[in-house]
Structures are given as C-alpha cells and as structure tokens.
Design an enzyme around this catalytic site. Sequence first.
Site, PDB file in Angstrom:
ATOM      1  N   THR A 114     -11.745  -0.563   0.151  1.00 47.26           N
ATOM      2  CA  THR A 114     -11.330   0.687  -0.468  1.00 47.26           C
ATOM      3  C   THR A 114     -12.530   1.617  -0.540  1.00 47.26           C
ATOM      4  O   THR A 114     -13.656   1.183  -0.813  1.00 47.26           O
ATOM      5  CB  THR A 114     -10.781   0.464  -1.890  1.00 47.26           C
ATOM      6  N   SER A 142     -15.713  -1.519   2.557  1.00 52.64           N
ATOM      7  CA  SER A 142     -15.306  -0.395   3.396  1.00 52.64           C
ATOM      8  C   SER A 142     -16.506   0.279   4.044  1.00 52.64           C
ATOM      9  O   SER A 142     -17.571   0.406   3.438  1.00 52.64           O
ATOM     10  CB  SER A 142     -14.546   0.628   2.553  1.00 52.64           C
ATOM     11  N   TYR A 165     -14.504   1.246  10.919  1.00 54.02           N
ATOM     12  CA  TYR A 165     -13.877   2.286  11.715  1.00 54.02           C
ATOM     13  C   TYR A 165     -14.742   2.490  12.952  1.00 54.02           C
ATOM     14  O   TYR A 165     -15.963   2.311  12.900  1.00 54.02           O
ATOM     15  CB  TYR A 165     -13.788   3.604  10.952  1.00 54.02           C
ATOM     16  N   THR A 191     -10.004  -1.532  11.330  1.00 54.46           N
ATOM     17  CA  THR A 191      -8.824  -0.773  10.904  1.00 54.46           C
ATOM     18  C   THR A 191      -8.318   0.057  12.068  1.00 54.46           C
ATOM     19  O   THR A 191      -9.072   0.846  12.652  1.00 54.46           O
ATOM     20  CB  THR A 191      -9.158   0.136   9.711  1.00 54.46           C
ATOM     21  N   LYS A 267      -6.688  -4.882  11.255  1.00 50.28           N
ATOM     22  CA  LYS A 267      -5.971  -4.459  10.053  1.00 50.28           C
ATOM     23  C   LYS A 267      -5.127  -3.221  10.357  1.00 50.28           C
ATOM     24  O   LYS A 267      -5.629  -2.245  10.920  1.00 50.28           O
ATOM     25  CB  LYS A 267      -6.962  -4.145   8.930  1.00 50.28           C
ATOM     26  N   HIS A 291      -1.817   0.652   5.169  1.00 48.91           N
ATOM     27  CA  HIS A 291      -2.868   1.452   4.537  1.00 48.91           C
ATOM     28  C   HIS A 291      -2.457   1.866   3.119  1.00 48.91           C
ATOM     29  O   HIS A 291      -2.777   2.954   2.654  1.00 48.91           O
ATOM     30  CB  HIS A 291      -3.173   2.694   5.378  1.00 48.91           C
ATOM     31  N   ASP A 322      -1.726  -6.891   2.774  1.00 51.27           N
ATOM     32  CA  ASP A 322      -2.052  -6.051   1.626  1.00 51.27           C
ATOM     33  C   ASP A 322      -0.940  -5.036   1.411  1.00 51.27           C
ATOM     34  O   ASP A 322      -0.055  -4.876   2.248  1.00 51.27           O
ATOM     35  CB  ASP A 322      -3.425  -5.382   1.780  1.00 51.27           C
ATOM     36  N   GLY A 323      -0.966  -4.384   0.249  1.00 48.08           N
ATOM     37  CA  GLY A 323       0.035  -3.367  -0.051  1.00 48.08           C
ATOM     38  C   GLY A 323       1.042  -3.822  -1.095  1.00 48.08           C
ATOM     39  O   GLY A 323       1.871  -4.693  -0.823  1.00 48.08           O
ATOM     40  N   GLY A 324       0.948  -3.275  -2.307  1.00 50.37           N
ATOM     41  CA  GLY A 324       1.946  -3.523  -3.334  1.00 50.37           C
ATOM     42  C   GLY A 324       1.774  -4.803  -4.118  1.00 50.37           C
ATOM     43  O   GLY A 324       2.636  -5.137  -4.938  1.00 50.37           O
ATOM     44  N   GLY A 345      -6.006  -3.884  -3.352  1.00 48.91           N
ATOM     45  CA  GLY A 345      -6.782  -2.658  -3.319  1.00 48.91           C
ATOM     46  C   GLY A 345      -6.704  -1.926  -4.643  1.00 48.91           C
ATOM     47  O   GLY A 345      -7.593  -2.018  -5.488  1.00 48.91           O
TER      48      GLY A 345
END
Length: 398
Positions: A114, A142, A165, A191, A267, A291, A322-324, A345
């Site tokens: 993050t 990150s 990145y 990512t 990712k 994301h 990931d996510g939620g 995250g």
Amino acid sequence: MNLLGVSVRILPRDIRDYTHAPVFRLFAAALRSRGVSDPINVADFEKLARERMEPSAYDYYAGGANDERTVADNLRAFGRWVIRPRMLAGVREVDTRAMLLGLPLALPVALAPTAFNRLGHPDGEVAAARAAGAAGTLMCCSTIASSSLEEIAAAATGPLWFQLYVYRDREVTRDLVRRAEAAGYRALVLTVDTPRLGRRERDVRNRFALPSNVSIRNLERYGTPDALRWAGSSSFTEYVHNLLDDSLTWESVGWLRSLTSLPILIKGVLTAEDAELCVQHGSSGIVVSNHGGRQLDGAIATMDALPEVVRQVDKRVPVLLDGGVRRGSDVFKALAVGASAVLIGRAYLWGLSDGEAGVRKVLEIFRTELELAMALAGCASIDTITRSHVAMKARDSE
C-alpha cells in the site's frame, strides 16, 4: 431536530443558553461516545482512523474507482460463501502456521503493498514492518512507499517482499530490483493491473496531493523530492501515466525474470486465462487482486474470481488473494477455496492510525478470529481446511 431518536424543538434563542442544560450535556456525551477508544475489530479501527486522519488522506485510502461498486462487492463477495462446520472433530488446539514460498508464517495473513503509509502515521511503513515481524508474518512493501525499501528492511524483524511497478525508464526498474536484492527482500511482486490509473473520484474532488513531509522515497535518488510529490497543477493520474510503462506484455515478465533470481509473483490476476499465462511465463505465484477496487470499477470481486484461478493453476504455484478481507472468517473462506494466504491492505492501514501497536492489534484480531473459525469448523491446522468446508450461499427466495 432529532437527537438520538428524541424529537427536540430548538427555540430561536442563542445556543449558548442551552450549553449548561442537562439534555445538552447528555447529547454531547453521546456524540463523544460514538468514537472508538478500544477497537475490537477491523471496522472499529476504520472508525478510529477516520476520526484521526486528514479527510483527504482517509479518502485516498478508503476510496475506489468511479462509483466504488467493486470496492463494495469485494466485501459482499465473502458473504456469498458460507462455512460448512464439522462436528466432534476433537479440536483441542488450533495451529494457524503456514508455509508460503518456503517462508514459515505464524498465520496466512500478510500485509499487502500500500502506498504512502505515512499519511496514516509518522512512522509509516517502518511501523507496519515491525508489526508484521512481531506477528510472525511478512510485509509486501510498495514501490510507492513513503519510506525507502532500505529503511523498511533495516527496521523489519520478519520477511519482506517488494512490490514492483515497471517504469518507462527501465534503468530505474533494474536499480530497484538490485536494491531489493541487496536489502534482503525475499520475492518480487509485479503489479500488472495499472497500465493506466483508475479514476478515483474522491481524490479528484479533494484535489489530493501529498503533504510536504511525504514523498515517494524509493524514487528520490532518480529525481528531486519535489518532483516526486507531483505538482499541485497536475493530478496523480497524470503523474503515474508519465512515470509507469503502459506498454508491458507477457514478454515483459521474461525480461524481469532475466534481472533476478528472486521468486516473482504476479499481482492483479482475475481470470483463468491470465492465470495460465502467469504459469507459462514462469511466475512463482499469483495474487488474485482487483487493486482493492481502485482500478476498473465493475471488475469481478476477488473472492468470486478465486475459484476459477485456483482450478486453472491446479496447485502448480501458490495463489494468494487480496481485496475485502476484514475478518478471520474471510481468511478461512479464502483458504478453503484454495488460496495459500491472503493479503490485507486497508485493514492494516486503519490499524496504522494507532501506529505499530494498532497494526499489531489488527493482526492479532485476524489470528484470534481465524483460530475461532477453524475450531468451530472442526479444523485443527491450516492444511485441514478444504473446499468441503465452504459452499456458495443459496439465493434468498424472492
């Protein structure tokens, strides 16, 4: 007006005339009590973070793309799965330990990459790394961090991964890989879902810009600190568009592979087709991610995408999600469907509003909730959680 469910008529007098009245003092106390002084779950930590953070910084963390439907659906997707508990399993003790790419973890919950953790607390990523190590898990740092990868590594007491990145200037990418290797990072996480930045309307409305004490520390040696905060006249979207390489293809994975012997996870995968391409191009692992709903609004929720990715990969490489993820029961469901671990995250960012101690407590909450879910489902260890322990929820009758 309505105060706490009681209709009260305010007469046309100076409000100061009421400040010493018992009803006013009761109302003020009720408002103060709405704050969360001792959070007991992730939702409580979010309330605490919202109270403590600058509104634009909170929105940067909490917000998503466009109407934020995918942000919401990431949360709802876990509710579409139910746990099928088994009885009389003799579970006296629960073991949450897991192995991930050769790394022993005390629990299969790691910190996701993050950006700009110092928006939440002055210690930023350093505090998060210490908390992860204390909890016996890993942190994925990150590229767009507000602490340098070397600063984070110096403070960390547990394993680290580095999220990457690919920049238009490939020499920047090469040097970041070298620095991650030299600092002792154990894997790279590429990512792939940001060829362009999603339109995050909260940031647009807030004209979000970094405060003077926050910058992209990892990139400072490649440019001036002021440039790395982006000018107030340009948006973060424009800044990222000018910085990141939007021409990546699957062959780019091979190019990155040629730079390092570290494991490379990809990712941002949401389909079986891309999962297969990940394996074919030498990925060491896959992170099922949209994301956090910050890129393509309307994209499939990660928990909905997980089953097809798991089926396609067929245990050839580990699959993460990931996510939620907000509860230990969410972790249980993801593991049952086939994930090797989850990344959190926003959940840890909310804890970060209370510094290292807050992130530690968030991870402890996840461990405690996961232990309870496992015990009540009849699972003594992580490897005893199977697909038979969950089912899709039957649709409610209309």
